[in-house]
Structures are given as structure tokens and as C-alpha cells.
Design an enzyme around this catalytic site. Sequence first.
Site, PDB file in Angstrom:
ATOM      1  N   SER A   1       0.840  -1.202   0.000  1.00  0.00           N
ATOM      2  CA  SER A   1       0.000   0.000   0.000  1.00  0.00           C
ATOM      3  C   SER A   1       0.871   1.245   0.000  1.00  0.00           C
ATOM      4  O   SER A   1       2.078   1.177   0.245  1.00  0.00           O
ATOM      5  CB  SER A   1      -0.904  -0.001   1.232  1.00  0.00           C
ATOM      6  OG  SER A   1      -0.129   0.308   2.376  1.00  0.00           O
ATOM      7  N   LYS A   2       0.230   2.359  -0.259  1.00  0.00           N
ATOM      8  CA  LYS A   2       0.921   3.643  -0.254  1.00  0.00           C
ATOM      9  C   LYS A   2       1.534   3.895   1.126  1.00  0.00           C
ATOM     10  O   LYS A   2       2.619   4.452   1.248  1.00  0.00           O
ATOM     11  CB  LYS A   2      -0.080   4.735  -0.612  1.00  0.00           C
ATOM     12  CG  LYS A   2       0.507   6.121  -0.590  1.00  0.00           C
ATOM     13  CD  LYS A   2      -0.487   7.137  -1.063  1.00  0.00           C
ATOM     14  CE  LYS A   2      -0.505   8.390  -0.218  1.00  0.00           C
ATOM     15  NZ  LYS A   2       0.763   8.795   0.357  1.00  0.00           N
ATOM     16  N   ARG A   3       0.839   3.450   2.152  1.00  0.00           N
ATOM     17  CA  ARG A   3       1.332   3.662   3.516  1.00  0.00           C
ATOM     18  C   ARG A   3       2.676   2.967   3.763  1.00  0.00           C
ATOM     19  O   ARG A   3       3.512   3.463   4.500  1.00  0.00           O
ATOM     20  CB  ARG A   3       0.294   3.208   4.548  1.00  0.00           C
ATOM     21  CG  ARG A   3      -0.411   4.399   5.182  1.00  0.00           C
ATOM     22  CD  ARG A   3      -1.507   3.972   6.116  1.00  0.00           C
ATOM     23  NE  ARG A   3      -2.618   3.386   5.353  1.00  0.00           N
ATOM     24  CZ  ARG A   3      -3.179   2.221   5.645  1.00  0.00           C
ATOM     25  NH1 ARG A   3      -2.753   1.500   6.648  1.00  0.00           N
ATOM     26  NH2 ARG A   3      -4.181   1.775   4.911  1.00  0.00           N
TER      27      ARG A   3
ATOM     28  N   GLY B   1       4.981   2.650   1.600  1.00  0.00           N
ATOM     29  CA  GLY B   1       5.974   3.531   0.998  1.00  0.00           C
ATOM     30  C   GLY B   1       6.307   4.689   1.933  1.00  0.00           C
ATOM     31  O   GLY B   1       7.468   5.014   2.150  1.00  0.00           O
ATOM     32  N   ASP B   2       5.260   5.293   2.517  1.00  0.00           N
ATOM     33  CA  ASP B   2       5.471   6.423   3.425  1.00  0.00           C
ATOM     34  C   ASP B   2       6.269   5.972   4.654  1.00  0.00           C
ATOM     35  O   ASP B   2       7.172   6.652   5.115  1.00  0.00           O
ATOM     36  CB  ASP B   2       4.120   7.000   3.887  1.00  0.00           C
ATOM     37  CG  ASP B   2       3.344   7.597   2.707  1.00  0.00           C
ATOM     38  OD1 ASP B   2       3.988   7.866   1.676  1.00  0.00           O
ATOM     39  OD2 ASP B   2       2.117   7.770   2.828  1.00  0.00           O
TER      40      ASP B   2
END
Length: 528
Positions: free
Chosen positions: A278-280, A282-283
Amino acid sequence: MTTFAQNLISYLHLFKMAERKVRVRFAPSPTGALHIGGVRTALYNYLFARQHGGDLVFRIEDTDSHRFVPGAEEYILESFKWLGIQFDEGVSFGGEHGPYRQSERRVLYKTYVQQLLDAGKAYYAFDTPEELEAKRNELKNFQYDAHTRMQMRNSLTMTPEECQQRIADGEQYVVRFLVEPGREIHVQDLIRGEVIVKSDILDDKVLYKSADELPTYHLANIVDDHLMEITHVIRGEEWLPSAPLHVLLYEAFGWTDTMPSFAHLPLLLKPEGKGKLSKRDGDRLGFPVFPLEWHDPKTGEVSSGFRESGYFPEAVVNFLALLGWNPGTDQEIFSLNELVDAFDITRCSKAGAKYDYQKGIWFNHEYMLQKSDDEIADLFAPIVANNGVDESMDRIRQVVHMMKDRVDFVKELWPLCSFFFVAPLEYDMKTVRKRWKPYSAEQMTELADLLEGLDDFSIENQEQHVMNWVKEKDYKLGDVMNAFRLTLVGIGKGPGMFDISAFLGKNETLRRLRKAIEEIPTVASHLA
Ligand code: GLU
């Protein structure tokens, strides 16, 4: 899957291909930034199309107006331009099967919905959201299907006159697909083999909504794949549950003969290997999951992209190609053209592919080494200029040549190489403490005098004279070289000393040496 079944599927697949020109499509919904998994899907479609001399179509599936995000379509197009993935046909590319934006094909879908209605393969349903909710509360695991449809308000439970009257009165309705129970649906998947699903588990999916006069994903997707003469549907695993319905739709329309082969690609998993990427993630771990930086127009949130993070597009393509597919050999570095030759859709894994972003960095480093010094210098030059340094391309290239194997990204060059262009403003304390001996000032003065006397300032000549002097004086080579490095670089790092001094030239080398001889003892005395 048994080898026999596998062979049979590959055989059928080849047979089909012999007859029809291969045509594949990438069909995103413009709902935001294109996730890296979507980029991989497009890449595999591209490789497949190229290796079979086929066409790759770019279709925009925007029938869900609530999820439409302005700028998403442009973002997707720009991403592929950057990556070098070219489409043959579609939105912004033109072609004979257009329009390629589903919102521009409304009229057409209506005729196909009508066709299913006329054939009794679909029906009108007038149930309001409240009625459906009530039913859901009444029946555990409610599903609109053979067991329940006769309890609902639809054209199967009312007279044709009543039904027509409601439509004439402007009552909102949907059209549902009539799934016959007791059937076995066979989905032929080039990666997963034959997937068999019982029709009883499917619900009567909505194909069309009168409220927005638009079909749903399922209908538009099938009608377009048919009309656009798509031969292979290569898409993410998340669409596998829709495939049985799609097979039934092909059948209902009488298009079974030209039904595409399916290939559902493995999911991309978190770097830790558990759960969907998920994008999270990556963050949290500091890596991009989008090709380009994305500015969310609604929230204003900015998500990092591979491009802005300094990745080479070739490295991203290479990295993605190996997420879920492997060539069966040890080869890891592939150009796009090599991928076209080596790619084999049937060798894709069924199991999810771990998103090993460290590997992505490794690929970038490998491409850094592969690229010519000139190419890297072109990218590095603006950074040098931005730091207020006016240097010739030739000298920038020399620095790149010495240093590129030490970095993964071009942006890492400046912090590592700035000393080539600007003299150290200060001396690293730790290095001074460790490397500047009580006798260093004296040794460096001797060294400066020696270098001053050299006419030939080449690496070889400097090295020869300095080595002789060190030997004569019986100095420790380490002492001399470490102190010398400190004077020119300001810290205890960098390439070979004479590479540095030869690059700086005699004047600059002497200037830095003499300045350091004056300044470092003061620094060192503070430390004492
Ligand atoms: N519009 C779907 C998506 O956003 C396409 C799925 C398919 O390829 O059938 O991925």
C-alpha cells in the site's frame, strides 16, 4: 495444474493466436495516481503485445463518475511516456476502435444492454437502496440471485405492463444479469490454469444504472474488449473474481469463439512479504509506490514518485518486470527490448510478489554503472550549476567517471563530490583528531614544496615523486596520505589522492595544502 492441462491451455492459446492478431489493452480507471502494480500490468501487456507483433490499446474506464479524479488520465499518460512504454491505439493515440473513453460510449452500451434484456438474459430491477438494505438485514448473507430474485421488485416478478409503466413514469432502475444456477464456469487462465467456479456463488450483478445512464464496469469492460477485438486480458489478480461473470457475459452475447484468454497477475506484497503493498508502506519505509509524484487535487496530499526520487526509467521497468515473473535464468539486467524477447506470460508466478524496494535501488545503481559518463554528466551538470559552480562539461565528466560507482542516484553525487569543485570550508573534527599528527604540518609543508617543483602534474608523475620522498624520509605512507586527503577534501573520504590532486591541478592543490597547514593546527589545538 497437471502438465496435460497446462499443455492443452498453451496449445489452445497458440492456436487462437495463429488465427487472430494479438491485441491487448491497459484499461485503468482515472481515480488517482497510477499505483506501481498498475504500471507492472501495463508493462506486461506491452511486452506481450510487442513479442507477438500485436497491438496495445489504452482505454479509460470512467463509467463510475463518483470516483473520477481530474488530472489522473494525464498523469497516467505522462507516466508511460517517462517509462518508454508505448501504446498503439487509444485515448490520445487514436485508432479505428474509438472512442476509447468509456464515458464517450454510452449510447453503444445501451444497445448491448437491450440485447441481453430482449434475450431474457438480463432483467430490470426497481429495488430501492432502502429495500435492499432491509433485505440484507432480514436474510443473513443476502445475495441477489436465483434464491432471492423472485422475492424482489423486478421485471421477473411483475407483469411486462407494470414494468414498462414504471420506466415510463421515470422510476429509477438497474439492469441485472440473470445468472443461472447449477452451472460450472471454466476460466482458462494462462498463469493459473483452469479455474472452475460454480455459478451458484455468483450474484446477479448490476450491468446498467438508469440514474446515470451508464453501464457498470462489467458490461462496459466486456463489450469493449469484444468490440476492440482484444485477444488477451492481462490484469491484476484483484480482477480474478470477476472473470467467471465475464465468461458468462461472453456466452450470453454469443461471443464465446472470440473470448480473450485471461492472465491474472500476482499481487504485489509488502516488503515484509505479508499483505498487499500500500501507499502507507511507501510512506513508512521511505520509497515511492507511484511512477511520478502525485498531488492529490482533493486533499492536497503529495505522494512521492520514482521519477522525482531520482530513479532511471529503465531501472524502474527492469525492477517491475521481475516482480512476479522470472526468466528462469540468473540474468537480472534486461533492457526493454531484451524483456520483449525473454518475457513469457506463462512463467508468471501465481503467488504474490514481494515488493523488495532495496532491489529497486540496486537496479538503479546497476543502470548508473551501465550508462555512459556523458549521460550521467548531463544529469549532474545542472546540480553543479545550481550549487553556484561554473565548470566545463569535460571536468564534470571526469568527476562522474571517478565517482559514479559509489552512488545509487545522481542526486547523491553532489554531497560526495562537491570537494572537487569547492575547497573545504571546514575540516571534519573526527578526521582531524585521528589523522593530523604533531608532525603533519611539517610533512605537508615538505609535500607542498615537492609538488610545487613538479612541471608534470600527472597522476603517475606525482605518485612517483611522492613515493620516493616518503621512502627516503622513511615516513609512514598512511600518515602522509591521510593528512594530504584531509587538506584537499576536508574529510577522510574520496577516491585516490593523486586522482584528486591531478584533477584540481597544481595551483589549487597547493592553495588547499598551504591553507590547511595554517588552519588545521589551530583546529587541532582546540581539540587538544
Ligand atoms: N478498469 C479496471 C482497472 O481499473 C480494468 C480491469 C481490467 O483490466 O479488466 O484496473
